[in-house]
Design an enzyme around this catalytic site. Structure first.
Site, PDB file in Angstrom:
ATOM      1  CD1 TRP A 357       0.695  -0.490   3.109  1.00 30.68           C
ATOM      2  CD2 TRP A 357      -0.547   1.321   3.471  1.00 30.68           C
ATOM      3  NE1 TRP A 357       1.054   0.035   4.340  1.00 30.68           N
ATOM      4  CE2 TRP A 357       0.299   1.154   4.588  1.00 30.68           C
ATOM      5  CE3 TRP A 357      -1.429   2.400   3.476  1.00 30.68           C
ATOM      6  CZ2 TRP A 357       0.311   2.010   5.687  1.00 30.68           C
ATOM      7  CZ3 TRP A 357      -1.429   3.258   4.581  1.00 30.68           C
ATOM      8  CH2 TRP A 357      -0.560   3.065   5.666  1.00 30.68           C
ATOM      9  CG  ASP A 358       4.786   0.786   1.559  1.00 28.94           C
ATOM     10  OD1 ASP A 358       3.842   0.109   1.997  1.00 28.94           O
ATOM     11  OD2 ASP A 358       5.936   0.722   2.033  1.00 28.94           O
ATOM     12  CD  GLU A 488       2.534  -4.071   9.718  1.00 24.95           C
ATOM     13  OE1 GLU A 488       3.732  -4.189  10.023  1.00 24.95           O
ATOM     14  OE2 GLU A 488       2.116  -4.206   8.555  1.00 24.95           O
ATOM     15  CE  LYS A 601       6.269  -1.731  11.792  1.00 24.49           C
ATOM     16  NZ  LYS A 601       5.881  -2.831  10.926  1.00 24.49           N
ATOM     17  CD  GLN A 602       2.978   1.600   9.872  1.00 26.07           C
ATOM     18  OE1 GLN A 602       3.382   0.475  10.130  1.00 26.07           O
ATOM     19  NE2 GLN A 602       2.897   2.045   8.636  1.00 26.07           N
TER      20      GLN A 602
HETATM   21  C1  BGC Z   1       4.862  -1.302   7.620  1.00 27.51           C
HETATM   22  C2  BGC Z   1       3.826  -1.388   6.516  1.00 27.51           C
HETATM   23  C3  BGC Z   1       4.513  -1.245   5.191  1.00 27.51           C
HETATM   24  C4  BGC Z   1       5.654  -2.244   5.048  1.00 27.51           C
HETATM   25  C5  BGC Z   1       6.462  -2.025   3.800  1.00 27.51           C
HETATM   26  C6  BGC Z   1       5.923  -2.353   7.384  1.00 27.51           C
HETATM   27  O1  BGC Z   1       6.904  -2.273   8.370  1.00 27.51           O
HETATM   28  O2  BGC Z   1       4.270  -1.493   8.873  1.00 27.51           O
HETATM   29  O3  BGC Z   1       2.880  -0.361   6.668  1.00 27.51           O
HETATM   30  O4  BGC Z   1       3.593  -1.438   4.164  1.00 27.51           O
HETATM   31  O5  BGC Z   1       6.532  -2.113   6.137  1.00 27.51           O
HETATM   32  O6  BGC Z   1       7.035  -0.759   3.783  1.00 27.51           O
END
Ligand code: BGC
Length: 774
Positions: A357-358, A488, A601-602
């Site tokens: 999804w990035d 996550e 985490k984000q």
């Molecule tokens: C992130 C995801 C992301 C993936 C690839 C993961 O660590 O939590 O949101 O899509 O990395 O960049």
């Protein structure tokens, strides 16, 4: 954090050989041209810590899934962009000693990535065990003009000896992916050829059957004059080389030029590949290294003309953003709609080079503003072409009637991620694909895309959301159970605010889009309804009911949206309370401890606020930012940029700047202690967002560019360029004023600090003001 790379506006410089950080430097110094790429490895043999990496875009392998306990619905494989033949190799032996920087003494070492001109160079003096001192200078690039070609100039000068030096330029297909699940090799040899100074090898991937032919040609110069050499062809399994022994005198420079090509069956018929490679090799060898390099420099200069961001007064910040723009351009050019942007690009193996999804959530805005419109259209078309697979993917999980669930990770449209909490639950990715359609149309005004492709995707995604929610008798509202939000560090939560919001927004946007397509082209709309069995009245009524009755967790006391229903049951702490030395958490804490903690985490709720900021007033944004930011550890590279953009919006200059540096220099300073796996390419687009949307306050509203820029306190100026509907603009902000330059032949009207400003063709407008930010 590691700060061993020197600050420079255009160069990434490693001075003195940092042996222990070599894999980090290799990631950072990667080269690429959208079609192929490689890590910043050495040409000569190196027995120390290294991850040899060469990658060809779109050439992947479905590595059989490996899990502890199989769950129904898991994909059979994880797709991996394959580590391909090593075409840069040149082994050097001085009499009986091999040149290996791991075993000799290294003096005056310098490795430099030149971002302005697109090449990698290295110089050093190797002091061999025998006491022989050899000066080596190398330069190489992956051509962005001829994207199947690369070239190397490798020069040797004995400083205190005369000797016979044996040089062995080679192509080696005996490579493995470090991340392979069963330690298998993925390539079979098809054929190989050698000729005087030349070598060709064609390999085929197991299972997927991609063919890649790598070819090389070598020329030698001594003291500036081309020399003939005796060459002994070498052929072993998956290996071709030419061995030559050269008389080298003290103080005399010997230069090896190695020209190489990599052709894949994505673009060539395997039956004729070796012949084609031969022709390409002849073409580039005729052109010669210097001419190829000149073309490369010119092509990069052209790219920088529309892409560059300049920051005066802060070398670290300047280097950071140029590095991000450089790597993004090396990774994806938009010329081939079958390709996409892997989170590590061509810089490493983690994440398999697949699409996440990035792309939609982070990268699309960068390409919208810096590249031709067809580039972002291609990114959208990529998902359109995967729609059937997304429907099949949803069907496998029990959804029906044309509902689509796009994969979390994919190479060809099929899901290939196999952690249940992500594969089955991190469904917010579906919303990002809908959001990208909205973002693209808002930016380009290309409503035809909605008619041709967009609506079909929106309906399929909306069908998924309509089936994924359920009615809660207790709440008398719709709920969404068992999901993983962008954060996550929590799994299987109920009513993740971000996912619920995005789902509801998608349903609303789909209803709107149905109306718009009917207005624009009723015939096409009818055709689509028939083709996908869209029962307009019923499906829209269902969507409306969900939109009007969705549950969103909220804390009345703090007046903040709750990341998920039980978030307040957690022990709320701030990141400052985490004991020293325990971060990144994912490298120090058990997974169980992470999941139960409040640490994020984000960006999650804040990701939603960032996407839909116009839905919220400033106080709401501030309250949520103040609540979540202190709990966020930013252990996903995708996080700091979102926080930076919001901090800028809220006038929190220091926070915006701190988060900007963290995103833009993430890999240069190895903030998360993981750059050795590869660079965080997709988050580099986030760094661009932190500058342009954050400091620049750039938005697109009502078909117009809106700007609210300011210059961070310690910068003298900031200037960025954007393309908008056929115009190229440069916005330059100092501490006192803003200048907007229009490089196009048509007038452009923008909204600057809420006032309409007309910028005449090929001229500038200057306003003495900057955004009011404390
Ligand atoms: C992130 C995801 C992301 C993936 C690839 C993961 O660590 O939590 O949101 O899509 O990395 O960049």
């Amino acid at each position: 954090m590691k700060q061993y790379l020197k600050h420079d506006p255009w160069l990434i410089v490693e001075e003195d050989f940092h042996r222990n950080y070599n894999e980090i430097t290799e990631s950072v110094m990667s080269l690429g041209n959208g079609r192929m790429g490689q890590r910043g490895n050495f040409e000569e043999h190196f027995s120390g810590k290294t991850l040899q990496g060469n990658y060809i875009a779109g050439v992947y392998y479905p590595d059989k899934t490996r899990v502890g306990w199989w769950k129904n619905g898991y994909p059979d494989y994880f797709a991996k962009v394959l580590n391909a033949a090593n075409w840069i190799g040149i082994d050097i032996t001085i009499e009986y000693e091999s040149l290996d920087l791991n075993t000799c003494e290294v003096r005056d070492f310098r490795r430099v990535l030149n971002m302005r001109e697109g090449y990698l160079e290295r110089s050093f003096v190797a002091v061999l065990k025998s006491g022989k001192e050899l000066q080596v200078n190398t330069k190489r690039f992956c051509s962005i003009v001829d994207d199947e070609a690369g070239a190397i100039r490798y020069s040797l000068t004995p400083l205190n000896f005369d000797a016979k030096i044996t040089v062995e330029p080679y192509i080696d297909g005996n490579i493995r992916n470090r991340d392979s699940n069963y330690d298998e090799t993925f390539w079979d040899e098809v054929r190989k050829e050698t000729a005087y100074g030349e070598g060709y090898i064609e390999l085929r991937t197991r299972k997927t059957g991609f063919h890649v032919c790598s070819g090389m040609c070598v020329e030698i110069e001594q003291n500036g004059v081309r020399v003939d050499f005796q060459s002994q062809p070498i052929r072993r399994e998956k290996y071709v080389a030419n061995r030559m022994t050269l008389d080298c005198q003290q103080g005399q420079e010997t230069v090896i030029y190695k020209y190489a090509v990599n052709l894949s069956s994505l673009n060539h018929d395997p039956d004729f590949m070796v012949g084609e490679a031969h022709k390409s090799i002849q073409r580039i060898t005729r052109k010669g290294f210097d001419r190829m390099l000149l073309d490369q420099q010119q092509a990069w200069a052209d790219k920088w003309k529309t892409n560059d961001i300049t920051i005066e007064g802060d070398a670290a910040a300047q280097q950071g953003i140029r590095f991000c723009i450089f790597q993004l351009n090396q990774t994806y050019t938009g010329e081939d709609e079958r390709l996409n942007i892997g989170p590590k690009g061509f810089t490493g193996e983690k994440y398999g080079g697949s699409t996440y999804w990035d792309t939609e959530a982070y990268c699309l805005p960068f390409y919208l503003s810096t590249a031709d419109q067809k580039v972002s259209r291609n990114l959208l078309r990529y998902r359109y072409k995967h729609l059937e697979k997304a429907i099949e993917n949803a069907r496998k999980l029990g959804f029906k009637a044309g509902a689509a669930l796009y994969p979390m990770v994919t190479m060809n449209g099929e899901e290939c991620h196999n952690e249940w909490e992500i594969t089955f639950e991190e469904i917010h990715r579906n919303g990002a694909i809908a959001y990208a359609i909205y973002d693209y149309i808002r930016y380009t005004g290309d409503e035809n895309y909605l008619v041709e492709y967009g609506l079909e995707v929106l309906i399929a995604i909306s069908r998924f959301w309509s089936q994924r929610v359920n009615w809660s008798e207790a709440k008398q509202q719709y709920v969404m159970l068992g999901v993983t939000g962008p954060n996550e560090y929590e799994n299987n939560v109920n009513n993740n605010w971000y996912t619920n919001y995005l789902a509801t927004w998608t349903l609303r946007y789909t209803i709107e889009a149905v109306g718009r397509v009917k207005e624009l082209n009723h015939e096409k709309f009818n055709e689509l309804c028939d083709r996908i069995h869209f029962r307009e009245e019923k499906e829209i009524a269902t969507a409306r009911h969900i939109v009007d009755h969705m549950y969103f967790p909220y804390d009345e006391t703090r007046q903040v949206f709750l990341q998920q229903e039980s978030f307040l049951d957690k022990e709320l702490m701030t990141v400052n309370e985490i004991p020293k030395g325990q971060r990144p958490l994912n490298q120090h804490w058990s997974w169980d401890r992470i999941l139960r903690s409040c640490f994020i985490k984000q960006a999650d709720v804040l990701q939603g606020i960032y996407f839909f900021e116009d839905d919220f007033d400033e106080n709401t944004i501030r309250r949520n930012f103040d609540f979540y930011e202190p709990m966020t550890v930013h252990e996903s590279s995708l996080s700091p940029c979102v926080h930076s953009v919001l901090a800028s919006k809220l006038g929190m200059k220091d926070k915006a700047y701190e988060m900007y540096l963290r995103t833009a220099r993430l890999d240069l300073d190895d903030y998360n202690n993981d750059t050795e796996d590869g660079c965080h390419i997709t988050s580099m687009a986030g760094s661009w967002l932190a500058v342009v949307k954050g400091f620049g306050g750039m938005r697109i509203r009502n078909d117009q560019v809106v700007l609210n820029p300011y210059c961070p306190d310690n910068w003298e100026s900031l200037a960025f360029k954007i393309r908008f509907r056929g115009a190229l603009l440069e916005v330059k902000v100092t501490q006192t004023d803003v200048t907007v330059q229009n490089f196009s032949g048509k007038p452009v009207e923008i909204l600057l600090f809420n006032e309409t400003v007309s910028v005449a063709p090929n001229s500038k407008s200057r306003i003495e003001k900057t955004a009011e930010v404390d």
